[in-house]
Motif scaffolding. Sequence first.
Motif, PDB file in Angstrom:
ATOM      1  N   TYR A 145       0.951  -1.139   0.081  1.00 17.29           N
ATOM      2  CA  TYR A 145       0.070   0.023  -0.083  1.00 17.29           C
ATOM      3  C   TYR A 145       0.996   1.297  -0.022  1.00 17.29           C
ATOM      4  CZ  TYR A 145      -3.126   3.390   1.970  1.00 17.29           C
ATOM      5  OH  TYR A 145      -3.799   4.736   2.108  1.00 17.29           O
ATOM      6  N   SER A 146       2.061   1.268   0.949  1.00 15.83           N
ATOM      7  CA  SER A 146       2.827   2.357   0.672  1.00 15.83           C
ATOM      8  C   SER A 146       3.528   2.614  -0.392  1.00 15.83           C
ATOM      9  CB  SER A 146       3.863   2.261   2.039  1.00 15.83           C
ATOM     10  OG  SER A 146       3.277   2.082   3.429  1.00 15.83           O
ATOM     11  N   ASN A 147       3.977   1.489  -0.981  1.00 15.46           N
ATOM     12  CA  ASN A 147       4.499   1.672  -2.321  1.00 15.46           C
ATOM     13  C   ASN A 147       3.724   2.615  -3.396  1.00 15.46           C
ATOM     14  OD1 ASN A 147       6.613   1.131  -4.255  1.00 15.46           O
ATOM     15  ND2 ASN A 147       5.248  -0.525  -5.104  1.00 15.46           N
ATOM     16  N   VAL A 148       2.273   2.011  -3.418  1.00 10.99           N
ATOM     17  CA  VAL A 148       1.495   2.666  -4.325  1.00 10.99           C
ATOM     18  C   VAL A 148       1.304   4.209  -3.892  1.00 10.99           C
ATOM     19  CG1 VAL A 148      -0.972   2.764  -5.085  1.00 10.99           C
ATOM     20  CG2 VAL A 148       0.278   0.500  -4.907  1.00 10.99           C
ATOM     21  N   ARG A 149       1.160   4.501  -2.646  1.00 12.57           N
ATOM     22  CA  ARG A 149       0.849   5.819  -2.087  1.00 12.57           C
ATOM     23  C   ARG A 149       2.224   6.456  -2.530  1.00 12.57           C
ATOM     24  NH1 ARG A 149      -0.234   6.434   3.846  1.00 12.57           N
ATOM     25  NH2 ARG A 149      -0.747   8.690   3.432  1.00 12.57           N
ATOM     26  N   SER A 150       3.377   6.040  -2.349  1.00 10.49           N
ATOM     27  CA  SER A 150       4.792   6.647  -2.920  1.00 10.49           C
ATOM     28  C   SER A 150       4.772   7.110  -4.199  1.00 10.49           C
ATOM     29  CB  SER A 150       5.728   6.050  -2.263  1.00 10.49           C
ATOM     30  OG  SER A 150       6.035   5.669  -1.005  1.00 10.49           O
ATOM     31  N   GLN A 151       4.329   6.295  -4.882  1.00 10.04           N
ATOM     32  CA  GLN A 151       4.325   6.456  -6.491  1.00 10.04           C
ATOM     33  C   GLN A 151       3.409   7.611  -6.699  1.00 10.04           C
ATOM     34  OE1 GLN A 151       4.320   3.248  -9.339  1.00 10.04           O
ATOM     35  NE2 GLN A 151       4.379   1.844  -7.428  1.00 10.04           N
ATOM     36  N   LEU A 152       2.385   7.586  -6.359  1.00 13.56           N
ATOM     37  CA  LEU A 152       1.175   8.587  -6.363  1.00 13.56           C
ATOM     38  C   LEU A 152       1.576   9.920  -5.880  1.00 13.56           C
ATOM     39  CD1 LEU A 152      -1.400   8.805  -7.700  1.00 13.56           C
ATOM     40  CD2 LEU A 152      -2.834   8.332  -5.472  1.00 13.56           C
ATOM     41  N   ASN A 153       2.123   9.994  -4.623  1.00 15.22           N
ATOM     42  CA  ASN A 153       2.758  11.255  -4.115  1.00 15.22           C
ATOM     43  C   ASN A 153       3.952  11.741  -4.963  1.00 15.22           C
ATOM     44  OD1 ASN A 153       0.858  11.057  -1.977  1.00 15.22           O
ATOM     45  ND2 ASN A 153       2.596   9.861  -0.567  1.00 15.22           N
ATOM     46  N   ALA A 154       4.701  10.948  -5.488  1.00 24.59           N
ATOM     47  CA  ALA A 154       5.553  11.539  -6.345  1.00 24.59           C
ATOM     48  C   ALA A 154       5.062  12.340  -7.540  1.00 24.59           C
ATOM     49  CB  ALA A 154       6.700  10.537  -6.853  1.00 24.59           C
ATOM     50  N   ILE A 155       3.925  11.714  -8.099  1.00 27.96           N
ATOM     51  CA  ILE A 155       3.405  12.219  -9.373  1.00 27.96           C
ATOM     52  C   ILE A 155       2.659  13.472  -8.969  1.00 27.96           C
ATOM     53  CG2 ILE A 155       1.569  11.943 -11.059  1.00 27.96           C
ATOM     54  CD1 ILE A 155       2.259   9.153 -11.210  1.00 27.96           C
ATOM     55  N   GLN A 264      -3.095   8.181 -17.697  1.00 23.16           N
ATOM     56  CA  GLN A 264      -3.577   6.947 -17.354  1.00 23.16           C
ATOM     57  C   GLN A 264      -2.760   6.298 -16.263  1.00 23.16           C
ATOM     58  OE1 GLN A 264      -3.081   4.731 -21.170  1.00 23.16           O
ATOM     59  NE2 GLN A 264      -4.905   5.787 -22.208  1.00 23.16           N
ATOM     60  N   GLU A 265      -1.656   6.381 -16.300  1.00 20.00           N
ATOM     61  CA  GLU A 265      -0.730   6.176 -15.137  1.00 20.00           C
ATOM     62  C   GLU A 265      -1.315   6.601 -13.738  1.00 20.00           C
ATOM     63  OE1 GLU A 265       3.725   6.073 -13.487  1.00 20.00           O
ATOM     64  OE2 GLU A 265       3.338   7.345 -15.104  1.00 20.00           O
ATOM     65  N   LEU A 266      -1.699   7.942 -13.826  1.00 15.68           N
ATOM     66  CA  LEU A 266      -2.132   8.520 -12.570  1.00 15.68           C
ATOM     67  C   LEU A 266      -3.542   7.971 -12.144  1.00 15.68           C
ATOM     68  CD1 LEU A 266      -2.056  10.826 -10.303  1.00 15.68           C
ATOM     69  CD2 LEU A 266      -3.199  12.343 -11.961  1.00 15.68           C
ATOM     70  N   GLU A 267      -4.435   7.748 -13.358  1.00 17.33           N
ATOM     71  CA  GLU A 267      -5.595   7.116 -12.853  1.00 17.33           C
ATOM     72  C   GLU A 267      -5.678   5.811 -12.471  1.00 17.33           C
ATOM     73  OE1 GLU A 267      -7.849   7.361 -16.476  1.00 17.33           O
ATOM     74  OE2 GLU A 267      -8.232   9.506 -16.367  1.00 17.33           O
ATOM     75  N   LYS A 268      -4.470   4.886 -12.849  1.00 20.07           N
ATOM     76  CA  LYS A 268      -4.383   3.409 -12.595  1.00 20.07           C
ATOM     77  C   LYS A 268      -3.724   3.493 -11.091  1.00 20.07           C
ATOM     78  CE  LYS A 268      -2.099  -0.738 -13.708  1.00 20.07           C
ATOM     79  NZ  LYS A 268      -1.711  -1.144 -12.087  1.00 20.07           N
ATOM     80  N   LEU A 269      -3.047   4.371 -10.784  1.00 22.56           N
ATOM     81  CA  LEU A 269      -2.384   4.564  -9.402  1.00 22.56           C
ATOM     82  C   LEU A 269      -3.531   4.870  -8.557  1.00 22.56           C
ATOM     83  CD1 LEU A 269       1.046   6.023  -9.892  1.00 22.56           C
ATOM     84  CD2 LEU A 269       0.676   3.752  -9.181  1.00 22.56           C
TER      85      LEU A 269
END
Length: 376
Positions: A145-155, A264-269
């Motif tokens: 969960y944290s990994n996905v959040r980190s990717q989303l936060n980076a974007i 699309q990457e943002l929506e998927k994340l």
Amino acid sequence: MASRYWVVSLPVQQSSSATSLWSRLQDSISKNSFDTPLYRFNIPNLRVGTLDLLLALSDDLVKSNNFIEGVCSKIRRQIEELERASGVASSSLTVDGVPVDSYLTRFVWDEAKYPTMSPLKETVDGVHSQVAKIEDDLKVRVAEYSNVRSQLNAINRKQTGSLAVRDLSNLVKPEDLITSEHLTTLLAVVSKFSQKDWLASYETLTSYVVPRSSKKLYEDNEYALYTVTLFTRDADNFRIKARERGFQIRDFEYNPETHESRKQELEKLMQDQETFRSSLLQWCYTSYGEVFSSWMHFCAVRVFAESILRYGLPPSFLSVVLSPSVKSEKRVRSILESLCDSSNSTYWKTEDEGAVGAFGGDAEVHPYVSFTINLV
């Protein structure tokens, strides 16, 4: 729901019984501390084993209790964090559909899960290993969960940071740019306090800038984003001159495919984050119940073992759960002590309340078995 409970066992004298002692305790509490909830804590006759085994087990009980309680707290804090992130109202934690405080105050031993004829060490080890497995599973799920959040936060940082570093693809439209065989459009990041300087000087930074070609596209708290059109052959020279004046030229190339891909990457994340969050929250609800149930069985073993070591064999004690208010604590302690054998009280209650020491290194020293359970 009370947040703090005492689990206590009182010795039953040879001339008495657990039933009569329970009646005396109920009567004393109702007369002297009527606001203190009182419940029986029903513990079955467990397999005692040898005194040496009990003593060896006692060294691990407090440590294991702290570990299990710690895992309970971790899962509860994770639930609170996920509920805040989801914007959902906090729900009452349950064990098999029963509120945790009710599970404690109406505790029933699960014979199918923990056979009473199993050695106490086997039961304790089983509880510990089950909780350790849940903790390991928690770490894996939280990491996902944290990994996905980190990717989303980076974007999100790229999309919401200052113009000096953020992604410009959602700020620049195709019509803002001129790209031809001889002309190109550059993007300049200008300090908010230097905008007049930019507008007064950009046309003369080099010789081949298109007059009045600069247009402001966006402005944040620190910077403004401007376009400037000039001859392509002069672009590198313009970058140098602009940097000398404190203007930053951002490299940018509009690519509709890249823009759509990022979208699309943002929506998927975002979908993945919600899926992981929902899954983790549901897992935490279930796992909290499992760990809490294991913890209460462990507490029952702890009361049983402590009582045997304190009062001797055969097992003859009354175990109860109380939840006194802070102002009633001393009064309730006095009631409990009055129901203990006087010689036992003399032995365990010393002047410095530390000479004898409590079972398993517990800080609570009384003439009866007692430890505290904090539910929140």
